[in-house]
Design an enzyme around this catalytic site. Structure first.
Site, PDB file in Angstrom:
ATOM      1  N   ARG A  90      -5.701 -24.438  47.360  1.00  0.00           N
ATOM      2  CA  ARG A  90      -5.845 -25.398  45.867  1.00  0.00           C
ATOM      3  C   ARG A  90      -6.322 -27.217  46.139  1.00  0.00           C
ATOM      4  O   ARG A  90      -6.367 -27.771  44.632  1.00  0.00           O
ATOM      5  CB  ARG A  90      -4.901 -25.181  45.580  1.00  0.00           C
ATOM      6  CG  ARG A  90      -4.529 -23.466  45.024  1.00  0.00           C
ATOM      7  CD  ARG A  90      -3.024 -23.418  44.484  1.00  0.00           C
ATOM      8  NE  ARG A  90      -2.899 -22.274  44.037  1.00  0.00           N
ATOM      9  CZ  ARG A  90      -3.372 -21.079  43.385  1.00  0.00           C
ATOM     10  NH1 ARG A  90      -4.247 -21.851  41.699  1.00  0.00           N
ATOM     11  NH2 ARG A  90      -2.968 -20.131  42.650  1.00  0.00           N
ATOM     12  N   ARG A 129      -7.684 -11.954  23.917  1.00  0.00           N
ATOM     13  CA  ARG A 129      -6.310 -10.876  24.280  1.00  0.00           C
ATOM     14  C   ARG A 129      -5.824 -10.575  22.929  1.00  0.00           C
ATOM     15  O   ARG A 129      -4.778 -11.556  23.066  1.00  0.00           O
ATOM     16  CB  ARG A 129      -5.573 -11.418  25.480  1.00  0.00           C
ATOM     17  CG  ARG A 129      -5.554  -9.992  26.076  1.00  0.00           C
ATOM     18  CD  ARG A 129      -5.092 -10.317  27.549  1.00  0.00           C
ATOM     19  NE  ARG A 129      -4.525 -11.655  28.269  1.00  0.00           N
ATOM     20  CZ  ARG A 129      -4.215 -12.110  29.131  1.00  0.00           C
ATOM     21  NH1 ARG A 129      -4.692 -11.377  29.744  1.00  0.00           N
ATOM     22  NH2 ARG A 129      -3.669 -13.182  29.444  1.00  0.00           N
TER      23      ARG A 129
END
Length: 218
Positions: A90, A129
């Site tokens: 990351r 969604r």
């Protein structure tokens, strides 16, 4: 030759689906940071217990612990035919640590696949969604509506809701954080000739064809 891969992409880019296709065809373990942490914690390994002491307090696990857990996982026998890393590295420090550990383990990276989709398109995807209030079935206004308008396919109920983290402001913030995190890594792997960008704004099967073409060429 083993295929040692990193899969990158912003939330909603379709990484999960492509990871399934890759694992299915190339028979390698899909290694996500969350799974690694959970396994290390449930197995009670020294690094797992160390990670738990941070996660229990809601703190981020420091790099040295994360890197140690990744190295232990990559050293396991099932990674010999290759591995697919997801959610790690990351940061640039983690990318450097990964380069060191793959060299020590004689498992160098083959490629970094970045599923590339414009954040504006992802905002539309993610905010579309909605969820059945009764059974939790998930729908999407763009490509997965209930068969009968206003009625859940699974349980027949009529009430739906949108999760707070799927609301536009939250989605934009999440994407902004991820763009900031991913941009230096994309440059890092591009400089090392390991980066392959795949257009994620296509039909799922077309995205897979592009990914598979890259992997077959390696």
């Amino acid at each position: 030759m083993a295929l040692n891969l990193i899969l990158m992409g912003l939330p909603g880019a379709g990484k999960g689906t492509q990871a399934e296709f890759i694992v299915d065809k190339y028979h390698m373990p899909h290694i996500s940071t969350g799974d690694m942490f959970r396994a290390a914690i449930s197995n009670g390994t020294p690094l797992g217990l160390k990670a738990k002491s941070f996660t229990d307090k809601g703190n981020l696990v420091p790099d040295e612990v994360t890197n140690g857990i990744v190295k232990q996982r990559l050293a396991q026998k099932d990674t010999e035919p290759g591995f697919l890393l997801d959610g790690y590295p990351r940061t640039l420090d983690q990318a450097d640590a990964l380069a060191d550990m793959t060299e020590q383990l004689h498992k160098p990276l083959s490629a970094v696949i970045n599923i590339d989709v414009d954040p504006k398109i992802l905002t539309k995807r993610l905010t579309a969604r909605f969820i059945c209030k009764n059974c939790g079935a998930t729908y999407n206004k763009l490509y997965h509506m209930p068969k009968v308008d206003g009625t859940c396919d699974v349980c027949g109920h009529h009430e739906f809701y949108q999760r707070d983290d799927d609301k536009p402001e939250a989605v934009q913030n999440r994407l902004k954080v991820n763009v900031k995190m991913n941009t230096p890594l994309i440059s890092y792997y591009k400089d090392r000739d390991l980066l392959f960008n795949v257009n994620g704004d296509q039909d799922i099967d077309k995205v897979w064809q592009d990914v598979d073409k890259i992997l077959s060429s390696l």
